[in-house]
Design a protein around this motif. Structure first.
Motif, PDB file in Angstrom:
ATOM      1  N   VAL A   1      24.583   9.609  31.817  1.00 27.83           N
ATOM      2  CA  VAL A   1      25.798   8.735  32.148  1.00 27.83           C
ATOM      3  C   VAL A   1      26.505   9.023  33.582  1.00 27.83           C
ATOM      4  O   VAL A   1      26.883   8.285  34.076  1.00 27.83           O
ATOM      5  CB  VAL A   1      26.620   9.360  30.746  1.00 27.83           C
ATOM      6  CG1 VAL A   1      27.987   8.696  30.962  1.00 27.83           C
ATOM      7  CG2 VAL A   1      26.237   8.557  29.549  1.00 27.83           C
ATOM      8  N   HIS A   2      26.377  10.308  33.871  1.00 29.08           N
ATOM      9  CA  HIS A   2      26.924  10.598  35.083  1.00 29.08           C
ATOM     10  C   HIS A   2      26.098   9.914  36.098  1.00 29.08           C
ATOM     11  O   HIS A   2      26.910   9.326  36.876  1.00 29.08           O
ATOM     12  CB  HIS A   2      26.890  12.229  35.186  1.00 29.08           C
ATOM     13  CG  HIS A   2      27.103  12.597  36.688  1.00 29.08           C
ATOM     14  ND1 HIS A   2      28.247  12.687  37.420  1.00 29.08           N
ATOM     15  CD2 HIS A   2      26.115  12.966  37.615  1.00 29.08           C
ATOM     16  CE1 HIS A   2      28.117  12.962  38.775  1.00 29.08           C
ATOM     17  NE2 HIS A   2      26.771  13.427  38.825  1.00 29.08           N
ATOM     18  N   ASN A   3      25.055   9.993  36.059  1.00 24.72           N
ATOM     19  CA  ASN A   3      24.167   9.376  37.148  1.00 24.72           C
ATOM     20  C   ASN A   3      24.296   7.719  37.124  1.00 24.72           C
ATOM     21  O   ASN A   3      24.180   7.277  38.219  1.00 24.72           O
ATOM     22  CB  ASN A   3      22.700   9.739  37.267  1.00 24.72           C
ATOM     23  CG  ASN A   3      22.516  11.123  37.669  1.00 24.72           C
ATOM     24  OD1 ASN A   3      22.746  11.491  38.838  1.00 24.72           O
ATOM     25  ND2 ASN A   3      22.258  12.143  36.695  1.00 24.72           N
ATOM     26  N   MET A   4      24.528   7.097  35.994  1.00 26.40           N
ATOM     27  CA  MET A   4      24.611   5.710  35.943  1.00 26.40           C
ATOM     28  C   MET A   4      25.848   5.254  36.292  1.00 26.40           C
ATOM     29  O   MET A   4      26.272   4.461  37.012  1.00 26.40           O
ATOM     30  CB  MET A   4      24.235   5.048  34.516  1.00 26.40           C
ATOM     31  CG  MET A   4      23.017   5.565  33.897  1.00 26.40           C
ATOM     32  SD  MET A   4      21.719   4.241  34.895  1.00 26.40           S
ATOM     33  CE  MET A   4      20.965   5.780  35.873  1.00 26.40           C
ATOM     34  N   ALA A   5      26.883   6.090  35.912  1.00 20.50           N
ATOM     35  CA  ALA A   5      28.475   5.978  36.405  1.00 20.50           C
ATOM     36  C   ALA A   5      28.468   6.017  38.013  1.00 20.50           C
ATOM     37  O   ALA A   5      29.301   5.377  38.594  1.00 20.50           O
ATOM     38  CB  ALA A   5      29.461   6.922  35.944  1.00 20.50           C
TER      39      ALA A   5
END
Length: 323
Positions: free
Chosen positions: A176-180
């Motif tokens: 999620v962090h990396n997609m955000a």
């Protein structure tokens, strides 16, 4: 089952073993459960679809009690498992999402990405981005995009593309962090924006916070090197360490609000707390909320759904999506 006579290359018991002949033995392997068009406990419906030749997903639709012109939030969810275990089709992920979705009333896509070590990272991030772009592609007409896509009626008929959320637990929280971050610098199809993201017990590593004598710390470090053996910087790689010197600035995160949850006994707790602190100190203009649960351990809420603290955390996650 791998033969006991085979020579072991990497032993991360009680989770996974990799043998020198390339065989992978997943010691921890939750049972598969099929989708259900009307879950007897939550009334949530689910079905499995193909996103691409490499990525599939389980879709969830909460019970529609009466026809309405008001559409539902969309949640794109990434399961945990250290990038090498578990599945969107595993029994406890299915039960957890049925319950969360019944509370959050959101159309949900649980992504089945390829697992390491057979598919070393960064494959998981590319699979996750492909799934996110596929979701966004359902917001536009066929004439507006190149090539053919698998149209999904549940997204088109019930999903609100102005209220798209990302969510994930453990390794899923890391995704999620990396997609955000990626949505902050790259456009999604149709100009879709991510409204919010929840990171539950995110799998982040940072040598500065590690004690050096903790068996679980050693395990999570070794697991990262198993799933991404060529990672530049090792556990200081920006994919796993958002605080590394060469990590992207957190101000680039392309969502308006973030919810982070951790727990007192979670080995990764300090990194979650640090993440929230750094996000607040950055030039990011969004809102961040933290929940730190006393007396509990890593991802307890998905493993013991009927406990009082699990119910409380599930309610907080649902409220984050609803509001």
């Amino acid at each position: 089952m791998a033969s006991e006579s085979k020579e072991v290359e990497t032993d991360l018991s009680p989770f996974i073993k990799v043998y020198k002949d390339g065989t992978v033995e997943r010691i921890y392997s939750p049972p598969y459960v099929p989708p259900c068009l009307d879950d007897p406990i939550t009334s949530v419906s689910s079905k499995d679809i193909k996103v691409s030749s490499e990525v599939s997903a389980r879709l969830y639709l909460p019970k529609i009690t009466h026809p309405s012109t008001e559409k539902l939030p969309i949640l794109v969810y990434f399961h945990g498992g250290g990038f090498c275990l578990d599945s969107a089709f595993a029994s406890f992920h299915h039960s957890y999402l049925n319950l969360l979705i019944s509370k959050a009333n959101a159309v949900t896509i649980s992504v089945e990405y390829r697992l390491a070590p057979e598919h070393p990272l960064p494959a998981v991030y590319e699979d996750s981005w492909a799934a996110l772009q596929w979701v966004a592609s359902n917001s536009v007409a066929d004439s507006e995009i190149e090539g053919n896509i698998n149209r999904e009626p549940w997204l088109i008929n019930y999903g609100d593309f102005g209220k798209v959320y990302l969510g994930g637990d453990s390794a899923g929280g890391n995704i999620v962090h990396n997609m955000a971050l990626r949505t902050g610098v790259e456009n999604l199809i149709g100009g879709v924006k991510i409204l919010g993201a929840f990171l539950s017990f995110p799998y982040f590593l940072d040598p500065k916070t590690q004690k050096g004598n903790d068996d679980r710390e050693t395990l999570v470090n070794k697991m990262w090197m198993l799933v991404y053996p060529s990672a530049p910087g090792g556990i200081n790689n920006p994919f796993i360490n958002p605080f590394a010197d060469d990590a992207p600035d957190l101000s680039r995160i392309g969502v308006q609000k973030v919810f982070v949850c951790t727990a007192e006994k979670d080995t990764l707790r300090e990194n979650s707390l640090h993440y929230v602190e750094e996000l607040k100190k950055s030039d990011w203009k969004g809102e961040v909320e933290l929940v730190d649960v006393e007396g509990e351990d890593h991802c307890f809420h998905a493993l013991r759904l009927d406990s009082e603290k699990s119910q409380s955390l599930l309610n907080s996650l649902a409220s984050f999506i609803i509001n």
